[in-house]
Design a protein around this motif. Structure first.
Motif, PDB file in Angstrom:
ATOM      1  N   LYS A 126      33.485  44.487  47.517  1.00 28.20           N
ATOM      2  CA  LYS A 126      34.739  44.058  48.275  1.00 28.20           C
ATOM      3  C   LYS A 126      34.778  42.354  48.084  1.00 28.20           C
ATOM      4  O   LYS A 126      35.897  42.028  47.662  1.00 28.20           O
ATOM      5  CB  LYS A 126      34.606  44.136  49.625  1.00 28.20           C
ATOM      6  N   ARG A 127      33.546  41.936  48.075  1.00 27.35           N
ATOM      7  CA  ARG A 127      33.629  40.138  47.684  1.00 27.35           C
ATOM      8  C   ARG A 127      34.099  39.820  46.387  1.00 27.35           C
ATOM      9  O   ARG A 127      34.814  38.886  46.120  1.00 27.35           O
ATOM     10  CB  ARG A 127      32.257  39.654  48.069  1.00 27.35           C
ATOM     11  N   ASN A 152      36.228  41.974  44.241  1.00 24.72           N
ATOM     12  CA  ASN A 152      37.487  42.023  44.321  1.00 24.72           C
ATOM     13  C   ASN A 152      38.384  40.861  44.983  1.00 24.72           C
ATOM     14  O   ASN A 152      39.292  40.465  44.594  1.00 24.72           O
ATOM     15  CB  ASN A 152      37.816  43.247  45.108  1.00 24.72           C
ATOM     16  N   SER A 153      37.701  40.243  46.017  1.00 24.51           N
ATOM     17  CA  SER A 153      38.273  39.043  46.714  1.00 24.51           C
ATOM     18  C   SER A 153      38.387  38.102  45.893  1.00 24.51           C
ATOM     19  O   SER A 153      39.279  37.296  45.992  1.00 24.51           O
ATOM     20  CB  SER A 153      37.631  38.845  48.149  1.00 24.51           C
ATOM     21  N   LEU A 191      40.997  38.533  43.252  1.00 23.95           N
ATOM     22  CA  LEU A 191      42.079  38.402  43.689  1.00 23.95           C
ATOM     23  C   LEU A 191      42.563  37.131  44.167  1.00 23.95           C
ATOM     24  O   LEU A 191      43.683  36.703  44.003  1.00 23.95           O
ATOM     25  CB  LEU A 191      42.638  39.269  45.077  1.00 23.95           C
ATOM     26  N   ASN A 192      41.647  36.371  44.371  1.00 28.90           N
ATOM     27  CA  ASN A 192      42.001  34.813  44.674  1.00 28.90           C
ATOM     28  C   ASN A 192      42.341  34.140  43.508  1.00 28.90           C
ATOM     29  O   ASN A 192      43.492  33.439  43.422  1.00 28.90           O
ATOM     30  CB  ASN A 192      40.964  34.217  45.324  1.00 28.90           C
ATOM     31  N   TRP A 244      52.012  38.270  50.147  1.00 26.28           N
ATOM     32  CA  TRP A 244      51.023  39.251  50.391  1.00 26.28           C
ATOM     33  C   TRP A 244      49.585  38.807  50.404  1.00 26.28           C
ATOM     34  O   TRP A 244      49.008  38.853  51.313  1.00 26.28           O
ATOM     35  CB  TRP A 244      51.709  40.459  49.434  1.00 26.28           C
ATOM     36  N   GLY A 245      49.492  38.284  49.159  1.00 29.50           N
ATOM     37  CA  GLY A 245      47.967  38.206  49.053  1.00 29.50           C
ATOM     38  C   GLY A 245      47.486  36.762  49.901  1.00 29.50           C
ATOM     39  O   GLY A 245      46.418  37.016  50.606  1.00 29.50           O
ATOM     40  N   ARG A 246      48.171  36.079  50.132  1.00 31.15           N
ATOM     41  CA  ARG A 246      47.708  34.745  51.028  1.00 31.15           C
ATOM     42  C   ARG A 246      47.987  35.225  52.628  1.00 31.15           C
ATOM     43  O   ARG A 246      47.205  34.557  53.200  1.00 31.15           O
ATOM     44  CB  ARG A 246      48.580  33.589  50.679  1.00 31.15           C
ATOM     45  N   LYS A 306      47.750  38.533  54.039  1.00 28.13           N
ATOM     46  CA  LYS A 306      47.041  39.751  54.353  1.00 28.13           C
ATOM     47  C   LYS A 306      45.425  39.696  53.820  1.00 28.13           C
ATOM     48  O   LYS A 306      44.750  40.044  54.308  1.00 28.13           O
ATOM     49  CB  LYS A 306      47.669  41.075  53.961  1.00 28.13           C
ATOM     50  N   LYS A 307      45.378  39.253  52.262  1.00 27.98           N
ATOM     51  CA  LYS A 307      44.049  39.637  51.483  1.00 27.98           C
ATOM     52  C   LYS A 307      43.276  38.438  51.418  1.00 27.98           C
ATOM     53  O   LYS A 307      42.087  38.589  51.786  1.00 27.98           O
ATOM     54  CB  LYS A 307      44.476  40.406  50.241  1.00 27.98           C
ATOM     55  N   VAL A 308      43.646  37.159  51.062  1.00 26.00           N
ATOM     56  CA  VAL A 308      42.761  36.343  50.600  1.00 26.00           C
ATOM     57  C   VAL A 308      43.693  35.005  51.418  1.00 26.00           C
ATOM     58  O   VAL A 308      44.025  34.044  50.524  1.00 26.00           O
ATOM     59  CB  VAL A 308      42.691  35.762  49.297  1.00 26.00           C
TER      60      VAL A 308
END
Length: 134
Positions: free
Chosen positions: A5-6, A8-9, A12-13, A122-124, A126-128
């Motif tokens: 998970k880390r 993938n983060s 994605l970042n 979306w990314g900034r 919800k995700k990172v």
């Protein structure tokens, strides 16, 4: 063992930063051209609408700076999300503008920018999310 998970983060970042920088370069370049060399622009609408060129130049410049500086500096990083939302609205307006002028075949670039800005928002959001510096 690495946490998937880390990992993938981190990926994605990096992808978000890639898109933020790509769009920032595009928008800063476009804004600079529209503000400082409006007569050299190749698009017919720029000769017909000089006020629109100036307004869109200012918006482009602000969008480009807003995509990177808040996150990079850690000062109000949510502004990056708002800049992405502004770009989404701008690209919808640009697509409508070009469609109304019979230039619907030229909105592919606007659609690419729109989806890139959606990815950033979306990314900034919800995700990172970027954290403010303390």
């Amino acid at each position: 063992m690495t946490n998937p998970k880390r990992k993938n983060s981190k990926v994605l970042n990096m992808a978000l930063w890639l898109f933020q920088i790509l769009l920032a370069v595009i928008f800063v370049w476009a804004g600079t051209m529209k503000l400082f060399q409006p007569n050299g622009l190749p698009w017919p609408w720029t000769k017909e609408n000089p006020e629109l060129v100036t307004i869109s130049g200012i918006l482009d410049l602000l969008a480009g700076l807003g995509l990177t500086l808040p996150t990079l500096l850690g000062v109000r990083p949510k502004m990056t999300i708002y800049a992405a939302y502004g770009i989404i609205a701008l690209m919808i307006a640009a697509s409508i503008f070009h469609s109304m002028r019979g230039e619907g075949d030229q909105i592919g670039f606007n659609i690419f920018i729109l989806f890139s800005a959606l990815f950033i928002a979306w990314g900034r959001h919800k995700k990172v999310p970027a954290e403010p510096k303390k």
